[in-house]
Design a protein around this motif. Structure first.
Motif: not given
Length: 235
Positions: A71-73, A110-111, A116-118, A126-128
């Protein structure tokens, strides 16, 4: 009687018998040459090398750690983009409260989606995509619908100073709210987020020429909306 010479103290213990600590002979011991008796030792000609500066972890590294439950990251990663996420959602939705809800939906998305993020993909793209989808969802809940570009009314506000017009972000938000949602999203991603045309095409799932057309028309509409009434160019 024959006298046998008594061996003196070893080099390792010679200094300790005279009250001088023995030199450290561990794995990182540094060999120092002693100066002649009565002669002050010379200062080194060069300063010791500086320790390497701390390198911030990359987005991909933080995303990998966040995907493993760190969670810190995740907090550090989101702190890099939270202001931009909020600005993006606010300009798409137009309402501060709805934008706040869209931001929260983005963080949750996002969390949940990090596993599944490459890592070979660009994290910001990906975030936008997640932020835009969250903002569109909130915009769909609003009762008011934007007018088509052809029906955008002319600005009727009194003329103000140049400084007022430049710093008045509220006027820009109001003008954006009058654009069709598709145009609004494209121009926000380009002019607010700084995304490349190819990135926007990937985020929205449309051809790049369509992206360019929407942005061009959106900019023209915004220019018409924000032009003062006494602009010499208007007849």
């Amino acid at each position: 009687m024959t006298r046998h010479p008594v061996p003196g103290p070893s080099a390792k213990h010679a200094g300790t018998q005279q009250g001088v600590p023995a030199p450290y002979d561990g794995p990182i011991a540094v060999q120092l040459s002693e100066a002649p008796s009565g002669t002050p030792s010379e200062a080194p000609s060069e300063a010791p090398p500086e320790a390497p500066l701390f390198e911030e972890p990359t987005d991909a590294e933080l995303a990998r750690r966040g995907a493993n439950g760190d969670q810190e990251a995740f907090t550090l990663l989101m702190s890099r983009y939270r202001a931009m996420i909020h600005a993006t959602c606010l300009r798409i939705v137009g309402d501060a409260d709805d934008a706040g809800d869209a931001v929260q939906e983005t963080l949750i998305g996002v969390w949940r989606g990090l596993p599944g993020f490459r890592s070979d993909a660009r994290f910001s793209t990906w975030l936008y995509r997640i932020a835009v989808n969250a903002a569109l969802k909130e915009a769909g809940r609003q009762n008011s619908r934007p007018l088509p570009v052809e029906e955008i009314p002319e600005r009727k506000e009194p003329v103000r100073s140049v400084a007022d017009r430049v710093t008045d972000g509220l006027s820009v938000r109001r003008a954006l709210a009058l654009l069709p949602l598709d145009f609004r999203v494209a121009v926000v991603l380009r002019d607010c987020c700084g995304c490349e045309y190819s990135e926007i095409a990937g985020i929205l799932g449309i051809p790049i020429n369509t992206v360019k057309s929407r942005i061009s028309r959106a900019r023209q509409a915004l220019a018409d909306l924000l032009r003062p009434n006494d602009d010499p160019g208007e007849m």
